[in-house]
Enzyme design. Sequence first.
Site, PDB file in Angstrom:
ATOM      1  N   SER A 126     -36.137  19.313  14.515  1.00 25.32           N
ATOM      2  CA  SER A 126     -36.893  20.376  15.182  1.00 25.32           C
ATOM      3  C   SER A 126     -36.890  21.648  14.348  1.00 25.32           C
ATOM      4  O   SER A 126     -36.022  21.845  13.485  1.00 25.32           O
ATOM      5  CB  SER A 126     -36.299  20.677  16.558  1.00 25.32           C
ATOM      6  OG  SER A 126     -36.306  19.523  17.354  1.00 25.32           O
TER       7      SER A 126
HETATM    8  N1  SAH Z   1     -32.783  16.964  17.720  1.00 21.58           N
HETATM    9  C1  SAH Z   1     -32.804  16.192  16.527  1.00 21.58           C
HETATM   10  C2  SAH Z   1     -33.899  15.153  16.421  1.00 21.58           C
HETATM   11  C3  SAH Z   1     -35.188  15.444  17.143  1.00 21.58           C
HETATM   12  S1  SAH Z   1     -36.405  14.147  16.956  1.00 21.58           S
HETATM   13  C4  SAH Z   1     -32.890  17.109  15.322  1.00 21.58           C
HETATM   14  O1  SAH Z   1     -33.391  18.222  15.452  1.00 21.58           O
HETATM   15  O2  SAH Z   1     -32.456  16.698  14.249  1.00 21.58           O
HETATM   16  C5  SAH Z   1     -36.028  13.165  18.387  1.00 21.58           C
HETATM   17  C6  SAH Z   1     -34.960  12.131  18.163  1.00 21.58           C
HETATM   18  O3  SAH Z   1     -34.850  11.380  19.363  1.00 21.58           O
HETATM   19  C7  SAH Z   1     -35.300  11.131  17.062  1.00 21.58           C
HETATM   20  O4  SAH Z   1     -34.237  11.092  16.154  1.00 21.58           O
HETATM   21  C8  SAH Z   1     -35.459   9.817  17.803  1.00 21.58           C
HETATM   22  O5  SAH Z   1     -35.051   8.708  17.032  1.00 21.58           O
HETATM   23  C9  SAH Z   1     -34.592  10.039  19.023  1.00 21.58           C
HETATM   24  N2  SAH Z   1     -34.907   9.222  20.196  1.00 21.58           N
HETATM   25  C10 SAH Z   1     -36.113   8.946  20.755  1.00 21.58           C
HETATM   26  N3  SAH Z   1     -35.965   8.152  21.831  1.00 21.58           N
HETATM   27  C11 SAH Z   1     -34.634   7.910  21.962  1.00 21.58           C
HETATM   28  C12 SAH Z   1     -33.853   7.166  22.878  1.00 21.58           C
HETATM   29  N4  SAH Z   1     -34.401   6.470  23.895  1.00 21.58           N
HETATM   30  N5  SAH Z   1     -32.527   7.156  22.736  1.00 21.58           N
HETATM   31  C13 SAH Z   1     -31.931   7.835  21.703  1.00 21.58           C
HETATM   32  N6  SAH Z   1     -32.608   8.546  20.797  1.00 21.58           N
HETATM   33  C14 SAH Z   1     -33.960   8.598  20.935  1.00 21.58           C
END
Ligand code: SAH
Length: 290
Positions: A126
């Site tokens: 993000s």
């Molecule tokens: N907050 C993090 C990543 C944001 S992107 C950062 O800023 O680095 C959203 C993340 O959610 C991604 O890494 C994706 O793989 C994860 N995601 C999506 N659906 C998910 C689920 N059901 N369970 C666990 N992670 C999930």
Amino acid sequence: MKMPFSAIAYGCRYCTPLKHHLFNITPRRRLPLPPLPAATPRSSCKLPNPNICTGHSLFRRMERFWAGSGINKNKAMVEHLQHYGVIRSKKVAEVMETIDRALFVPDGTSPYIDSPMPIGYNATISAPHMHATCLELLEENLKPGMHALDVGSGTGYLTACFALMVGPEGHAVGVEHIPELVDSSVENIQKSAAATLLKEGSLSVHVGDGRLGWPEFAPYDTIHVGAAAPEIPPALIEQLKPGGRMVIPVGNIFQDLKVVDKNPDGSVSIRSETSVRYVPLTSREAQLRG
Ligand code: SAH
């Protein structure tokens, strides 16, 4: 962080938070404005609300400053977020200064630009102002000794920030469903100021479906969800402690960042903070299919 070889890096949906939550911001401190390029095009904003136009042009100035002037220091990024009122808390500023964002973005990308960056697997880290906004909203529920859950922990950046805030007596838990991202997030955290907390066990990152939370360390004072859910997963409400707060983007194309407070009697109050755009909280298969 090394970009995984098989990553679908550029076809991904961005967690592009709509910029308008910066629109009504008045800088709290009168810092000198960043130098602007000589010929700054005027904002093309034609909306009738003058606040919106002002905010929009401030945002553009910030972007130009970071992108154009070569200032690439984590501290400068934090100072600018303070200058524009996104960061108000001293604690949040301290933590974001301590956890260097450069350790969490893929090699070759600009760590301090206020924009989400692809991290592979149709996911993004993000934007700094979105991380700051979530930390600000959750600060009261990230006191030393508290429990924090970061669903969709991705690069591990916010999990590391949570860990510094709750300290060695607390617990910060990341849950991410892409095992490769969990591995690289652990590597990122090991290089960061949160490494000791990881080593000593008050910070942990797990492979799992975050829609189910992480019962092992529940109940949580804080739950942050880094991906947009069609609706709030019941398991996350269950794992929120009375007095706890969850911040979660909800929606599909149009998403709102919801602030969910669990009251002492167990009831929940929900409000919308701002409009956002995050990748979906979904199954691993659906995410990899894109
Ligand atoms: N907050 C993090 C990543 C944001 S992107 C950062 O800023 O680095 C959203 C993340 O959610 C991604 O890494 C994706 O793989 C994860 N995601 C999506 N659906 C998910 C689920 N059901 N369970 C666990 N992670 C999930």
